[in-house]
Motif scaffolding. Structure first.
Motif, PDB file in Angstrom:
ATOM      1  N   PRO A  81     -48.092 -70.061 -69.713  1.00  0.00           N
ATOM      2  CA  PRO A  81     -46.777 -69.777 -69.117  1.00  0.00           C
ATOM      3  C   PRO A  81     -46.467 -68.298 -68.929  1.00  0.00           C
ATOM      4  O   PRO A  81     -45.532 -67.954 -68.215  1.00  0.00           O
ATOM      5  CB  PRO A  81     -45.802 -70.414 -70.107  1.00  0.00           C
ATOM      6  N   ASP A  82     -47.234 -67.435 -69.558  1.00  0.00           N
ATOM      7  CA  ASP A  82     -47.022 -66.002 -69.398  1.00  0.00           C
ATOM      8  C   ASP A  82     -47.892 -65.419 -68.292  1.00  0.00           C
ATOM      9  O   ASP A  82     -47.657 -64.308 -67.837  1.00  0.00           O
ATOM     10  CB  ASP A  82     -47.320 -65.284 -70.719  1.00  0.00           C
ATOM     11  N   ARG A  83     -48.873 -66.192 -67.844  1.00  0.00           N
ATOM     12  CA  ARG A  83     -49.885 -65.641 -66.940  1.00  0.00           C
ATOM     13  C   ARG A  83     -49.977 -66.358 -65.608  1.00  0.00           C
ATOM     14  O   ARG A  83     -50.173 -65.730 -64.569  1.00  0.00           O
ATOM     15  CB  ARG A  83     -51.234 -65.684 -67.672  1.00  0.00           C
ATOM     16  N   HIS A  84     -49.830 -67.664 -65.610  1.00  0.00           N
ATOM     17  CA  HIS A  84     -50.098 -68.425 -64.387  1.00  0.00           C
ATOM     18  C   HIS A  84     -48.940 -68.388 -63.399  1.00  0.00           C
ATOM     19  O   HIS A  84     -47.777 -68.588 -63.755  1.00  0.00           O
ATOM     20  CB  HIS A  84     -50.477 -69.870 -64.724  1.00  0.00           C
ATOM     21  N   LEU A  85     -49.303 -68.145 -62.154  1.00  0.00           N
ATOM     22  CA  LEU A  85     -48.350 -67.992 -61.062  1.00  0.00           C
ATOM     23  C   LEU A  85     -48.148 -69.323 -60.347  1.00  0.00           C
ATOM     24  O   LEU A  85     -49.102 -69.936 -59.866  1.00  0.00           O
ATOM     25  CB  LEU A  85     -48.864 -66.958 -60.062  1.00  0.00           C
ATOM     26  N   PHE A  86     -46.901 -69.746 -60.273  1.00  0.00           N
ATOM     27  CA  PHE A  86     -46.513 -70.972 -59.586  1.00  0.00           C
ATOM     28  C   PHE A  86     -45.687 -70.623 -58.351  1.00  0.00           C
ATOM     29  O   PHE A  86     -45.028 -69.584 -58.319  1.00  0.00           O
ATOM     30  CB  PHE A  86     -45.642 -71.857 -60.486  1.00  0.00           C
ATOM     31  N   GLU A 205     -39.015 -55.477 -54.468  1.00  0.00           N
ATOM     32  CA  GLU A 205     -39.889 -54.982 -55.534  1.00  0.00           C
ATOM     33  C   GLU A 205     -39.262 -53.797 -56.254  1.00  0.00           C
ATOM     34  O   GLU A 205     -39.260 -53.738 -57.492  1.00  0.00           O
ATOM     35  CB  GLU A 205     -41.255 -54.588 -54.950  1.00  0.00           C
ATOM     36  N   GLU A 206     -38.699 -52.860 -55.492  1.00  0.00           N
ATOM     37  CA  GLU A 206     -38.169 -51.631 -56.074  1.00  0.00           C
ATOM     38  C   GLU A 206     -36.840 -51.842 -56.810  1.00  0.00           C
ATOM     39  O   GLU A 206     -36.595 -51.225 -57.855  1.00  0.00           O
ATOM     40  CB  GLU A 206     -37.961 -50.590 -54.968  1.00  0.00           C
ATOM     41  N   LYS A 207     -35.982 -52.702 -56.273  1.00  0.00           N
ATOM     42  CA  LYS A 207     -34.623 -52.818 -56.793  1.00  0.00           C
ATOM     43  C   LYS A 207     -34.390 -54.027 -57.690  1.00  0.00           C
ATOM     44  O   LYS A 207     -33.419 -54.055 -58.456  1.00  0.00           O
ATOM     45  CB  LYS A 207     -33.621 -52.861 -55.635  1.00  0.00           C
ATOM     46  N   VAL A 208     -35.262 -55.025 -57.610  1.00  0.00           N
ATOM     47  CA  VAL A 208     -35.066 -56.237 -58.419  1.00  0.00           C
ATOM     48  C   VAL A 208     -36.236 -56.466 -59.362  1.00  0.00           C
ATOM     49  O   VAL A 208     -36.073 -56.496 -60.583  1.00  0.00           O
ATOM     50  CB  VAL A 208     -34.844 -57.479 -57.524  1.00  0.00           C
ATOM     51  N   PHE A 209     -37.431 -56.629 -58.829  1.00  0.00           N
ATOM     52  CA  PHE A 209     -38.575 -56.989 -59.676  1.00  0.00           C
ATOM     53  C   PHE A 209     -38.903 -55.907 -60.702  1.00  0.00           C
ATOM     54  O   PHE A 209     -39.036 -56.198 -61.896  1.00  0.00           O
ATOM     55  CB  PHE A 209     -39.814 -57.270 -58.822  1.00  0.00           C
ATOM     56  N   ASP A 210     -39.034 -54.669 -60.247  1.00  0.00           N
ATOM     57  CA  ASP A 210     -39.406 -53.588 -61.177  1.00  0.00           C
ATOM     58  C   ASP A 210     -38.330 -53.325 -62.232  1.00  0.00           C
ATOM     59  O   ASP A 210     -38.641 -53.258 -63.431  1.00  0.00           O
ATOM     60  CB  ASP A 210     -39.722 -52.304 -60.405  1.00  0.00           C
ATOM     61  N   PRO A 211     -37.052 -53.179 -61.862  1.00  0.00           N
ATOM     62  CA  PRO A 211     -36.024 -52.921 -62.893  1.00  0.00           C
ATOM     63  C   PRO A 211     -35.889 -54.039 -63.915  1.00  0.00           C
ATOM     64  O   PRO A 211     -35.509 -53.780 -65.065  1.00  0.00           O
ATOM     65  CB  PRO A 211     -34.736 -52.766 -62.070  1.00  0.00           C
ATOM     66  N   LEU A 212     -36.176 -55.275 -63.523  1.00  0.00           N
ATOM     67  CA  LEU A 212     -36.042 -56.403 -64.447  1.00  0.00           C
ATOM     68  C   LEU A 212     -37.356 -56.750 -65.146  1.00  0.00           C
ATOM     69  O   LEU A 212     -37.446 -57.755 -65.842  1.00  0.00           O
ATOM     70  CB  LEU A 212     -35.510 -57.637 -63.697  1.00  0.00           C
ATOM     71  N   ASP A 213     -38.373 -55.903 -64.969  1.00  0.00           N
ATOM     72  CA  ASP A 213     -39.687 -56.110 -65.605  1.00  0.00           C
ATOM     73  C   ASP A 213     -40.302 -57.454 -65.225  1.00  0.00           C
ATOM     74  O   ASP A 213     -40.932 -58.121 -66.046  1.00  0.00           O
ATOM     75  CB  ASP A 213     -39.576 -56.000 -67.137  1.00  0.00           C
ATOM     76  N   GLU A 215     -43.079 -58.454 -63.870  1.00  0.00           N
ATOM     77  CA  GLU A 215     -44.395 -57.933 -63.525  1.00  0.00           C
ATOM     78  C   GLU A 215     -45.295 -58.977 -62.879  1.00  0.00           C
ATOM     79  O   GLU A 215     -46.338 -58.638 -62.305  1.00  0.00           O
ATOM     80  CB  GLU A 215     -45.077 -57.373 -64.779  1.00  0.00           C
ATOM     81  N   HIS A 216     -44.907 -60.243 -62.970  1.00  0.00           N
ATOM     82  CA  HIS A 216     -45.733 -61.313 -62.412  1.00  0.00           C
ATOM     83  C   HIS A 216     -44.963 -62.095 -61.348  1.00  0.00           C
ATOM     84  O   HIS A 216     -45.155 -63.308 -61.204  1.00  0.00           O
ATOM     85  CB  HIS A 216     -46.184 -62.255 -63.524  1.00  0.00           C
ATOM     86  N   THR A 217     -44.119 -61.422 -60.614  1.00  0.00           N
ATOM     87  CA  THR A 217     -43.335 -62.050 -59.555  1.00  0.00           C
ATOM     88  C   THR A 217     -43.656 -61.346 -58.238  1.00  0.00           C
ATOM     89  O   THR A 217     -43.540 -60.124 -58.144  1.00  0.00           O
ATOM     90  CB  THR A 217     -41.831 -61.966 -59.861  1.00  0.00           C
TER      91      THR A 217
END
Length: 363
Positions: A81-86, A205-213, A215-217
């Motif tokens: 659950p920490d690694r696999h991308l769905f 990526e810059e404003k949502v994914f990166d600030p919220l960590d 890393e697998h989204t």
């Protein structure tokens, strides 16, 4: 020399251990986890899931994270659950809504302005359409037709994706009724590009994914290789088969992202209460809108809301995609987040996320 060799060996063993699907369990929730685990195992068996990732957090802490079944049946690769991308399907909408909310909070976008303010190329309709209406499925934009859900065409830009529906008439007068539409979010992402001054995926990526960590989204690109992406399946006559090839670039904003269960827990916790967003913005996006007759839609801007069978308030989103079924449930009062990700089209969850939540809510 020997010490260095042993150190390298220990580091290698440690890195391999991190790649296992060993469940994360909090001893303070042993009973809840045991009961929830049985619910997952029974549902997986009865509904023929190839694999499912489950994660639960309480008061911001991850207390249970476990994979069941296979990321790839042929390879017998266990779910992590920490690694696999769905494929998370329409959980992409709350992600996109977060990007929209930041623009709103910064005064860069007006939720009630006509959509042509930001997307001048979009044809004018009989009635004006606003971002607020689009985000709450009140604008009258249609949903998928025919085999569009199985599209295998690659779209290079957000604006290209508008070609699918932009010349079609509205289903109804905006605001008059609720009609779910993923295509409405295509239009929202085009407006976001104008307001942000950059392309939609870079902004996310810059404003949502990166600030919220997160890393697998990612936005799923079919011409890219993702080492940890699950295989996608569908059920035919109680037999699991690989899903057909699709390219979700036509609907990134409303259903084209891939992620892990633990990333979605982090995302849920960022929206448990005002914090990442200020209170006014958080309420604007998470509380239910109403139609022109005052009827509650149980949908804010990118977020579903309601009560479970115990009258406990929750908000979140479900997701359905080719080879994926997902659910994110957030209980703000009890500070619990539940995520379930399945690598199967139209998987029968049978209220599994709420039944999982109930184990932790009643402990």
């Amino acid at each position: 020399m020997t010490r260095n060799y042993l150190l390298v060996l220990l580091l290698l063993i440690s890195s391999l251990a991190c790649k296992t699907n060993r469940p994360l369990t909090d001893p303070n929730y042993q009973t809840a986890i045991a009961q929830a685990r049985k619910l997952v195992q029974d549902t997986r068996r009865d509904s023929h899931f190839p694999g499912i990732a489950v994660a639960v957090s309480v008061k911001g802490k991850l207390v249970w994270s476990e994979g069941f079944g296979f990321a790839d049946i042929a390879e017998q690769e266990q779910i992590d659950p920490d690694r696999h991308l769905f494929r998370i399907g329409s959980i992409s909408k709350p992600l996109t809504a977060t990007g929209l909310a930041l623009l709103y909070q910064q005064g860069k976008i007006d939720l009630d302005a006509p959509i042509q303010t930001y997307v001048p190329s979009f044809p004018e309709k009989e009635y004006p359409i606003s971002l607020r209406q689009l985000g709450g499925h009140l604008a009258g934009i249609r949903h998928y037709n025919g085999t569009e859900f199985l599209s295998d065409k690659k779209y290079e830009t957000v604006l290209e994706g508008l070609d699918i529906f932009q010349d079609d008439p509205l289903l109804h007068e905006p605001g008059s009724k609720y009609a779910y539409s993923s295509y409405g979010w295509n239009l929202i992402s085009a407006a976001m590009e104008t307001a942000a001054g950059e392309d939609f995926l870079s902004y996310m990526e810059e404003k949502v994914f990166d600030p919220l960590d997160l890393e697998h989204t990612f936005a799923e690109h079919m011409d890219q290789t993702y080492e940890d992406r699950v295989s996608f399946y569908e059920l035919k006559n109680d037999q699991l088969e690989l899903s057909p090839y699709v390219d979700n670039s036509y609907k990134w904003a409303g259903g084209g992202f891939i992620s892990t269960a633990e990333d979605m827990i982090r995302f849920g916790n960022a929206h448990m209460h005002p914090g990442f967003l200020n209170e006014e913005t958080w309420l604007t996006f998470t509380r239910s809108q109403t139609d022109n007759n005052g009827k509650m839609t149980n949908y804010g801007i990118g977020w579903r809301s309601g009560e479970d069978n115990k009258d406990r308030e929750w908000f979140g989103h479900s997701g359905g995609s080719v080879g994926g079924t997902s659910f994110l449930a957030i209980y703000p009062e009890q500070e619990i987040v539940v995520v379930t990700l399945v690598n199967l089209s139209s998987a029968r969850l049978n209220n599994l996320p709420f039944r999982i939540a109930n184990q932790f809510l009643t402990q």
